[in-house]
Design a protein around this motif. Structure first.
Motif, PDB file in Angstrom:
ATOM      1  N   MET A 434      26.161 -29.121  74.068  1.00  0.00           N
ATOM      2  CA  MET A 434      24.781 -29.585  74.226  1.00  0.00           C
ATOM      3  C   MET A 434      23.888 -28.576  74.941  1.00  0.00           C
ATOM      4  O   MET A 434      22.755 -28.316  74.530  1.00  0.00           O
ATOM      5  CB  MET A 434      24.760 -30.924  74.966  1.00  0.00           C
ATOM      6  N   ALA A 435      24.397 -27.987  76.013  1.00  0.00           N
ATOM      7  CA  ALA A 435      23.585 -27.025  76.770  1.00  0.00           C
ATOM      8  C   ALA A 435      23.268 -25.794  75.935  1.00  0.00           C
ATOM      9  O   ALA A 435      22.173 -25.222  76.028  1.00  0.00           O
ATOM     10  CB  ALA A 435      24.320 -26.621  78.048  1.00  0.00           C
ATOM     11  N   PHE A 436      24.220 -25.401  75.080  1.00  0.00           N
ATOM     12  CA  PHE A 436      24.023 -24.201  74.272  1.00  0.00           C
ATOM     13  C   PHE A 436      23.045 -24.440  73.128  1.00  0.00           C
ATOM     14  O   PHE A 436      22.355 -23.520  72.685  1.00  0.00           O
ATOM     15  CB  PHE A 436      25.367 -23.693  73.747  1.00  0.00           C
ATOM     16  N   LEU A 437      23.000 -25.677  72.627  1.00  0.00           N
ATOM     17  CA  LEU A 437      22.023 -25.991  71.586  1.00  0.00           C
ATOM     18  C   LEU A 437      20.605 -25.798  72.107  1.00  0.00           C
ATOM     19  O   LEU A 437      19.742 -25.270  71.401  1.00  0.00           O
ATOM     20  CB  LEU A 437      22.208 -27.437  71.108  1.00  0.00           C
ATOM     21  N   GLU A 438      20.360 -26.214  73.342  1.00  0.00           N
ATOM     22  CA  GLU A 438      19.035 -26.024  73.946  1.00  0.00           C
ATOM     23  C   GLU A 438      18.690 -24.540  74.027  1.00  0.00           C
ATOM     24  O   GLU A 438      17.555 -24.133  73.771  1.00  0.00           O
ATOM     25  CB  GLU A 438      19.004 -26.648  75.347  1.00  0.00           C
ATOM     26  N   LEU A 439      19.677 -23.709  74.382  1.00  0.00           N
ATOM     27  CA  LEU A 439      19.435 -22.265  74.461  1.00  0.00           C
ATOM     28  C   LEU A 439      19.174 -21.673  73.080  1.00  0.00           C
ATOM     29  O   LEU A 439      18.378 -20.748  72.931  1.00  0.00           O
ATOM     30  CB  LEU A 439      20.642 -21.566  75.099  1.00  0.00           C
ATOM     31  N   GLU A 440      19.855 -22.212  72.072  1.00  0.00           N
ATOM     32  CA  GLU A 440      19.754 -21.653  70.721  1.00  0.00           C
ATOM     33  C   GLU A 440      18.442 -22.007  70.032  1.00  0.00           C
ATOM     34  O   GLU A 440      17.804 -21.150  69.412  1.00  0.00           O
ATOM     35  CB  GLU A 440      20.925 -22.147  69.870  1.00  0.00           C
ATOM     36  N   LEU A 441      18.028 -23.277  70.146  1.00  0.00           N
ATOM     37  CA  LEU A 441      16.882 -23.748  69.356  1.00  0.00           C
ATOM     38  C   LEU A 441      15.662 -24.108  70.164  1.00  0.00           C
ATOM     39  O   LEU A 441      14.594 -24.355  69.606  1.00  0.00           O
ATOM     40  CB  LEU A 441      17.328 -24.944  68.508  1.00  0.00           C
ATOM     41  N   ASP A 442      15.808 -24.190  71.472  1.00  0.00           N
ATOM     42  CA  ASP A 442      14.670 -24.392  72.380  1.00  0.00           C
ATOM     43  C   ASP A 442      13.819 -25.580  71.915  1.00  0.00           C
ATOM     44  O   ASP A 442      14.302 -26.691  71.825  1.00  0.00           O
ATOM     45  CB  ASP A 442      13.860 -23.099  72.454  1.00  0.00           C
ATOM     46  N   GLY A 443      12.554 -25.334  71.592  1.00  0.00           N
ATOM     47  CA  GLY A 443      11.628 -26.420  71.262  1.00  0.00           C
ATOM     48  C   GLY A 443      11.994 -27.210  70.031  1.00  0.00           C
ATOM     49  O   GLY A 443      11.545 -28.358  69.876  1.00  0.00           O
ATOM     50  N   ALA A 444      12.802 -26.644  69.151  1.00  0.00           N
ATOM     51  CA  ALA A 444      13.197 -27.376  67.946  1.00  0.00           C
ATOM     52  C   ALA A 444      14.021 -28.613  68.293  1.00  0.00           C
ATOM     53  O   ALA A 444      14.027 -29.594  67.532  1.00  0.00           O
ATOM     54  CB  ALA A 444      13.994 -26.456  67.013  1.00  0.00           C
ATOM     55  N   VAL A 445      14.704 -28.575  69.439  1.00  0.00           N
ATOM     56  CA  VAL A 445      15.484 -29.742  69.854  1.00  0.00           C
ATOM     57  C   VAL A 445      14.555 -30.918  70.149  1.00  0.00           C
ATOM     58  O   VAL A 445      14.923 -32.077  69.941  1.00  0.00           O
ATOM     59  CB  VAL A 445      16.365 -29.403  71.078  1.00  0.00           C
ATOM     60  N   ASP A 446      13.337 -30.646  70.599  1.00  0.00           N
ATOM     61  CA  ASP A 446      12.377 -31.730  70.833  1.00  0.00           C
ATOM     62  C   ASP A 446      12.013 -32.436  69.531  1.00  0.00           C
ATOM     63  O   ASP A 446      11.791 -33.656  69.519  1.00  0.00           O
ATOM     64  CB  ASP A 446      11.113 -31.179  71.505  1.00  0.00           C
ATOM     65  N   ILE A 447      11.957 -31.683  68.442  1.00  0.00           N
ATOM     66  CA  ILE A 447      11.702 -32.298  67.130  1.00  0.00           C
ATOM     67  C   ILE A 447      12.878 -33.204  66.754  1.00  0.00           C
ATOM     68  O   ILE A 447      12.686 -34.302  66.215  1.00  0.00           O
ATOM     69  CB  ILE A 447      11.488 -31.224  66.049  1.00  0.00           C
ATOM     70  N   MET A 448      14.093 -32.747  67.041  1.00  0.00           N
ATOM     71  CA  MET A 448      15.267 -33.585  66.777  1.00  0.00           C
ATOM     72  C   MET A 448      15.185 -34.881  67.572  1.00  0.00           C
ATOM     73  O   MET A 448      15.521 -35.960  67.061  1.00  0.00           O
ATOM     74  CB  MET A 448      16.551 -32.826  67.141  1.00  0.00           C
ATOM     75  N   ARG A 449      14.750 -34.785  68.814  1.00  0.00           N
ATOM     76  CA  ARG A 449      14.617 -35.994  69.635  1.00  0.00           C
ATOM     77  C   ARG A 449      13.605 -36.962  69.032  1.00  0.00           C
ATOM     78  O   ARG A 449      13.804 -38.183  69.039  1.00  0.00           O
ATOM     79  CB  ARG A 449      14.195 -35.622  71.061  1.00  0.00           C
ATOM     80  N   GLU A 450      12.510 -36.420  68.507  1.00  0.00           N
ATOM     81  CA  GLU A 450      11.490 -37.287  67.902  1.00  0.00           C
ATOM     82  C   GLU A 450      12.046 -37.995  66.668  1.00  0.00           C
ATOM     83  O   GLU A 450      11.753 -39.176  66.430  1.00  0.00           O
ATOM     84  CB  GLU A 450      10.258 -36.462  67.540  1.00  0.00           C
ATOM     85  N   ILE A 451      12.831 -37.282  65.871  1.00  0.00           N
ATOM     86  CA  ILE A 451      13.457 -37.900  64.697  1.00  0.00           C
ATOM     87  C   ILE A 451      14.417 -39.006  65.140  1.00  0.00           C
ATOM     88  O   ILE A 451      14.419 -40.110  64.588  1.00  0.00           O
ATOM     89  CB  ILE A 451      14.205 -36.831  63.861  1.00  0.00           C
ATOM     90  N   LYS A 452      15.222 -38.703  66.145  1.00  0.00           N
ATOM     91  CA  LYS A 452      16.178 -39.691  66.666  1.00  0.00           C
ATOM     92  C   LYS A 452      15.451 -40.942  67.163  1.00  0.00           C
ATOM     93  O   LYS A 452      15.851 -42.071  66.856  1.00  0.00           O
ATOM     94  CB  LYS A 452      16.990 -39.047  67.793  1.00  0.00           C
ATOM     95  N   ARG A 453      14.367 -40.759  67.911  1.00  0.00           N
ATOM     96  CA  ARG A 453      13.616 -41.908  68.432  1.00  0.00           C
ATOM     97  C   ARG A 453      13.023 -42.750  67.304  1.00  0.00           C
ATOM     98  O   ARG A 453      12.962 -43.981  67.390  1.00  0.00           O
ATOM     99  CB  ARG A 453      12.494 -41.430  69.360  1.00  0.00           C
ATOM    100  N   ALA A 454      12.566 -42.080  66.251  1.00  0.00           N
ATOM    101  CA  ALA A 454      11.959 -42.801  65.134  1.00  0.00           C
ATOM    102  C   ALA A 454      12.992 -43.610  64.357  1.00  0.00           C
ATOM    103  O   ALA A 454      12.736 -44.741  63.949  1.00  0.00           O
ATOM    104  CB  ALA A 454      11.253 -41.815  64.203  1.00  0.00           C
ATOM    105  N   VAL A 455      14.173 -43.022  64.152  1.00  0.00           N
ATOM    106  CA  VAL A 455      15.206 -43.657  63.335  1.00  0.00           C
ATOM    107  C   VAL A 455      16.063 -44.622  64.144  1.00  0.00           C
ATOM    108  O   VAL A 455      16.516 -45.655  63.642  1.00  0.00           O
ATOM    109  CB  VAL A 455      16.094 -42.565  62.674  1.00  0.00           C
ATOM    110  N   ASP A 456      16.295 -44.308  65.405  1.00  0.00           N
ATOM    111  CA  ASP A 456      17.204 -45.079  66.264  1.00  0.00           C
ATOM    112  C   ASP A 456      16.550 -45.283  67.634  1.00  0.00           C
ATOM    113  O   ASP A 456      16.977 -44.704  68.634  1.00  0.00           O
ATOM    114  CB  ASP A 456      18.532 -44.321  66.390  1.00  0.00           C
TER     115      ASP A 456
END
Length: 470
Positions: A434-456
């Motif tokens: 998890m920590a490395f994903l944040e380093l790899e994709l930075d702000g793109a992870v926030d988009i993933m969070r928005e998708i997760k919130r919308a779907v679940d």
């Protein structure tokens, strides 16, 4: 750093108690709460601590899945899909408790469309079961992660393996899925057509989501014809760089190699001891070619010339099925062979992936890191696509040693990212990355969070995996 995100989440005790009571009544013996069984459905294939679910539901149909999801959604209780439990980054742990949905009884091949080279299966079908079922059709499913994983789990973690260099990964193999979403309804992400421009590519959204967006109830897969002829071989090299140079030349020349696996010298030593082999203990490539009798012979000869140019030894290849089987069984047993080097130690298996031109640099620097810090670790790689694995052996009861392993994993991931690579080529993120994903994709992870919130919105699907929603 590896353990920093393996934290227990908030538990909904009242909701969990209510759901367990409802499922016990509706499923009877197909719902179990015994500690031993719950332990088997937590994460046991790595040193990440197990976090047990509160109950295990054995489903037999999509109707079962829909009913369970509706019940869990109503009471805001986590749902954790479980295939065979072979994932490596804590994907089946239950950090907030909840219900593990076991798909071992949803293991039917629903349809095979031989003319279209595709099939539809339930998520509990394993890759070995599928290929046994397909044997008489002249078709096969090529994705081979090593373990006899379930198709649902392989889709959820976007698995690949030894055949990926020719046949791609689960991203390429999955044509569509059906999935139960947070409202308890089942959706279908696509039809069987080989291409479509119709709307968002929801199939790719669910493939690799690790069960965080919904629960898969079927998977439609692309199949391939069984090759007329298969040949395999082994070639030793003086250095990792020489072996990687041979890989790069092979790919650049367009030789359609089916598998091209890299094993370092310690891994070869382990395989020799464990599998009763006698290979030269130096960096080695295992290869396989698919085609006609003439094409596999030509491919093997072309690779032999490349190997000689790169300083490799004699390329020993064979089309004999028994000899090839022995070769690849040794490769698939590499994990257990490595564990046998130090039976009293625990093991962490981790992977990264880099552009193929940087593979030699990344592996060489990783070997230097291992030697510098005195670790005991083997390296195997799917060299054709720049993906490699490190299995590091250590005493998990020694806090200093555990900290050293975590620091090593942090350096390994930083190294891959500095070469424009990724923190995981095929293990997935789960809890461990998890920590490395944040380093790899930075702000793109926030988009993933928005998708997760919308779907679940209530975060019931496999919470605490890939990223933290809150």
């Amino acid at each position: 750093m590896v353990l920093s995100d393996v934290r227990a989440g908030a538990r909904n005790e009242a909701g969990i108690a209510a759901v367990c009571g409802i499922l016990k009544q509706s499923l009877g013996e197909r719902f179990q709460t015994g500690a031993s069984l719950r332990g088997q459905h937590a994460h046991t294939t790595t040193y990440i601590p197990s976090q047990l679910p509160d109950g295990v539901a054995f489903v037999e149909s999509s109707e079962d899945v829909k009913a369970i999801v509706r019940t869990c959604a109503e009471h805001k209780v986590p749902v954790i899909p479980f295939g065979t439990g072979s994932s490596l980054e804590g994907q089946v742990n239950a950090p907030s408790g909840g219900i593990s949905i076991d798909f071992s009884r949803m293991n039917r091949v629903l349809e095979v469309n031989a003319e279209d080279l595709d099939c539809r299966v339930e998520p509990g079908v394993t890759r070995d079961q599928l290929n046994t079922h397909l044997r008489d059709t002249g078709l096969f499913f090529p994705i081979d992660p090593g373990a006899n994983a379930s198709i649902g789990g392989m889709a959820s973690t976007r698995a690949s393996g030894t055949n990926a260099v020719r046949y791609g990964t689960m991203k390429d193999a999955v044509l569509s899925v059906t999935a139960v979403t947070a409202n308890g309804e089942e959706i279908r992400t696509a039809r069987r057509a080989r291409k479509s421009s119709a709307g968002y590519d929801l199939t790719r959204l669910f493939v690799g989501a690790e069960g965080t967006l919904g629960v898969l109830t079927s998977v439609t897969l692309r199949l391939h014809g069984i090759p007329q002829k298969i040949s395999g071989g082994v070639c030793a090299f003086p250095t990792i760089k020489a072996a990687c140079d041979a890989v790069i030349m092979t790919i650049q020349m367009g030789i359609p190699v089916a598998r091209i696996e890299l094993l370092d010298d310690l891994q070869i030593r382990a395989c020799n001891a464990y599998s009763g082999l006698a290979y030269q203990e130096s960096p080695t490539l295992f290869l396989e070619f698919h085609g006609t009798e003439e094409t596999v012979r030509l491919q093997a000869e072309q690779f032999g010339e490349i190997a000689a140019e790169c300083g490799g030894g004699n390329f020993q290849w064979t089309a004999n099925a028994e000899e090839r089987s022995k070769l690849w069984k040794a490769r698939h047993d590499a994990y257990w062979a490595s564990r046998a080097l130090a039976p009293g130690l625990n093991a962490l298996s981790t992977d990264v992936c880099v552009p193929i031109s940087r593979l030699a640099d990344c592996v060489t620097e990783t070997q230097e890191d291992i030697r510098k810090h005195g670790h005991l670790a083997t390296i195997v790689g799917h060299a054709g696509d720049g993906n490699f694995h490190v299995l590091i052996l250590f005493d998990d009861k020694d806090a200093k040693e555990v900290a050293g392993v975590e620091e090593f994993v942090g350096r390994l991931n930083a190294r891959a990212l500095s070469m424009d690579g990724t923190c995981t080529g095929e293990h997935g993120v789960g809890q461990g990355k998890m920590a490395f994903l944040e380093l790899e994709l930075d702000g793109a992870v926030d988009i993933m969070r928005e998708i997760k919130r919308a779907v679940d919105p209530d975060d019931i699907f496999n919470p605490g995996k890939i990223f933290r929603l809150r």
